[in-house]
Design a protein around this motif. Structure first.
Motif, mmCIF file in Angstrom:
data_model
loop_
_atom_site.group_PDB
_atom_site.id
_atom_site.type_symbol
_atom_site.label_atom_id
_atom_site.label_comp_id
_atom_site.label_asym_id
_atom_site.label_seq_id
_atom_site.Cartn_x
_atom_site.Cartn_y
_atom_site.Cartn_z
ATOM 1 N N THR A 92 0.831 -1.208 0.000
ATOM 2 C CA THR A 92 0.000 0.000 0.000
ATOM 3 C C THR A 92 0.863 1.255 0.000
ATOM 4 O OG1 THR A 92 -0.237 -0.090 2.415
ATOM 5 C CG2 THR A 92 -1.995 -1.079 1.089
ATOM 6 N N SER A 93 2.029 1.181 0.623
ATOM 7 C CA SER A 93 2.943 2.328 0.586
ATOM 8 C C SER A 93 3.457 2.567 -0.830
ATOM 9 C CB SER A 93 4.124 2.100 1.531
ATOM 10 O OG SER A 93 3.691 1.999 2.853
ATOM 11 N N ALA A 94 3.773 1.491 -1.531
ATOM 12 C CA ALA A 94 4.221 1.625 -2.926
ATOM 13 C C ALA A 94 3.098 2.183 -3.795
ATOM 14 C CB ALA A 94 4.687 0.277 -3.457
ATOM 15 N N LEU A 95 1.879 1.721 -3.569
ATOM 16 C CA LEU A 95 0.737 2.265 -4.313
ATOM 17 C C LEU A 95 0.546 3.746 -4.023
ATOM 18 C CD1 LEU A 95 -1.960 -0.541 -3.988
ATOM 19 C CD2 LEU A 95 -0.835 0.240 -6.071
ATOM 20 N N PHE A 96 0.765 4.145 -2.770
ATOM 21 C CA PHE A 96 0.648 5.553 -2.400
ATOM 22 C C PHE A 96 1.650 6.406 -3.167
ATOM 23 C CE2 PHE A 96 2.307 9.004 0.267
ATOM 24 C CZ PHE A 96 1.172 9.795 0.347
ATOM 25 N N VAL A 97 2.891 5.957 -3.238
ATOM 26 C CA VAL A 97 3.926 6.728 -3.939
ATOM 27 C C VAL A 97 3.615 6.794 -5.439
ATOM 28 C CG1 VAL A 97 6.381 6.797 -4.524
ATOM 29 C CG2 VAL A 97 5.673 6.254 -2.192
ATOM 30 N N VAL A 98 3.158 5.694 -6.023
ATOM 31 C CA VAL A 98 2.797 5.691 -7.445
ATOM 32 C C VAL A 98 1.612 6.621 -7.697
ATOM 33 C CG1 VAL A 98 1.851 4.243 -9.299
ATOM 34 C CG2 VAL A 98 3.757 3.418 -7.911
ATOM 35 N N ALA A 99 0.610 6.579 -6.824
ATOM 36 C CA ALA A 99 -0.554 7.462 -6.980
ATOM 37 C C ALA A 99 -0.159 8.923 -6.794
ATOM 38 C CB ALA A 99 -1.642 7.084 -5.987
ATOM 39 N N PHE A 100 0.766 9.179 -5.887
ATOM 40 C CA PHE A 100 1.226 10.549 -5.685
ATOM 41 C C PHE A 100 1.912 11.062 -6.941
ATOM 42 C CE2 PHE A 100 3.771 14.028 -4.137
ATOM 43 C CZ PHE A 100 2.934 14.628 -3.210
ATOM 44 N N HIS A 101 2.754 10.218 -7.541
ATOM 45 C CA HIS A 101 3.424 10.615 -8.778
ATOM 46 C C HIS A 101 2.400 10.813 -9.903
ATOM 47 C CE1 HIS A 101 6.645 11.125 -11.641
ATOM 48 N NE2 HIS A 101 6.049 10.251 -12.426
ATOM 49 N N PHE A 102 1.392 9.959 -9.958
ATOM 50 C CA PHE A 102 0.333 10.082 -10.959
ATOM 51 C C PHE A 102 -0.425 11.403 -10.779
ATOM 52 C CE2 PHE A 102 -4.221 9.405 -11.905
ATOM 53 C CZ PHE A 102 -4.136 9.192 -13.269
ATOM 54 N N ALA A 103 -0.656 11.809 -9.544
ATOM 55 C CA ALA A 103 -1.421 13.035 -9.277
ATOM 56 C C ALA A 103 -0.596 14.290 -9.501
ATOM 57 C CB ALA A 103 -1.963 13.014 -7.849
ATOM 58 N N VAL A 104 0.688 14.250 -9.162
ATOM 59 C CA VAL A 104 1.496 15.471 -9.175
ATOM 60 C C VAL A 104 2.407 15.560 -10.394
ATOM 61 C CG1 VAL A 104 3.188 16.790 -7.858
ATOM 62 C CG2 VAL A 104 1.395 15.565 -6.676
ATOM 63 N N ARG A 105 2.934 14.434 -10.854
ATOM 64 C CA ARG A 105 3.851 14.390 -12.010
ATOM 65 C C ARG A 105 5.109 15.218 -11.789
ATOM 66 N NH1 ARG A 105 2.110 10.478 -15.744
ATOM 67 N NH2 ARG A 105 -0.120 10.425 -15.549
ATOM 68 N N ASN A 106 5.685 15.102 -10.602
ATOM 69 C CA ASN A 106 6.893 15.836 -10.258
ATOM 70 C C ASN A 106 7.801 14.877 -9.501
ATOM 71 O OD1 ASN A 106 8.861 17.489 -9.132
ATOM 72 N ND2 ASN A 106 7.444 19.182 -8.809
ATOM 73 N N ARG A 107 9.008 14.665 -10.010
ATOM 74 C CA ARG A 107 9.902 13.685 -9.384
ATOM 75 C C ARG A 107 10.351 14.100 -7.993
ATOM 76 N NH1 ARG A 107 13.568 11.833 -14.516
ATOM 77 N NH2 ARG A 107 11.890 10.691 -15.536
ATOM 78 N N ARG A 108 10.601 15.375 -7.803
ATOM 79 C CA ARG A 108 11.035 15.839 -6.485
ATOM 80 C C ARG A 108 9.915 15.652 -5.456
ATOM 81 N NH1 ARG A 108 13.514 21.662 -5.807
ATOM 82 N NH2 ARG A 108 15.208 20.631 -6.883
#
Length: 125
Positions: free
Chosen positions: A18-34
């Motif tokens: 679920t933590s990995a899914l959270f990070v992937v979803a965060f990247h999907f929502a924000v599209r910013n590597r930093r």
């Protein structure tokens, strides 16, 4: 499914997933590597708090892991929903306008996150 049917090791696997899914979803929502790199802090701090809380109470940590996984999963779902709002914000920014998320929408998203996490934790515990 009850939380007792899975071992502590299996709950750690669920928490990591679920933590990995959270990070992937965060990247999907924000599209910013930093920002995605900063999003790694939340699951790490959550895992550290689970370990500290369990050791302080002398428990195995199943309950804390269930709550952590439920909260992380509910935040993941809200991040997926918020992607529409971030797209709208990006489009307005490109046009030189400012987009502010209406307060009622922010409150509804927060309420849904907490309610979903509570329902999941209640069903599993």
């Amino acid at each position: 499914m009850a939380a007792q049917h899975l071992s502590v090791g299996q709950w750690w696997i669920v928490a990591v997933a679920t933590s990995a899914l959270f990070v992937v979803a965060f990247h999907f929502a924000v599209r910013n590597r930093r920002a995605t790199a900063y999003a790694l802090i939340a699951p790490v701090l959550g895992a550290l708090s689970v370990v500290a809380h369990s050791r302080a109470r002398g428990q195995t940590g199943t309950e804390a892991l269930v709550i952590f996984a439920a909260c992380t999963f509910s935040m993941t779902l809200v991040l997926i929903v918020i992607r529409y709002e971030t797209l709208k914000s990006e489009q307005k920014a490109r046009a030189g306008e400012k987009y502010v998320l209406p307060k009622w929408k922010a409150n509804v998203y927060g309420l849904l996150t907490v309610a979903f996490a509570c329902v999941i934790a209640f069903l599993l515990l």
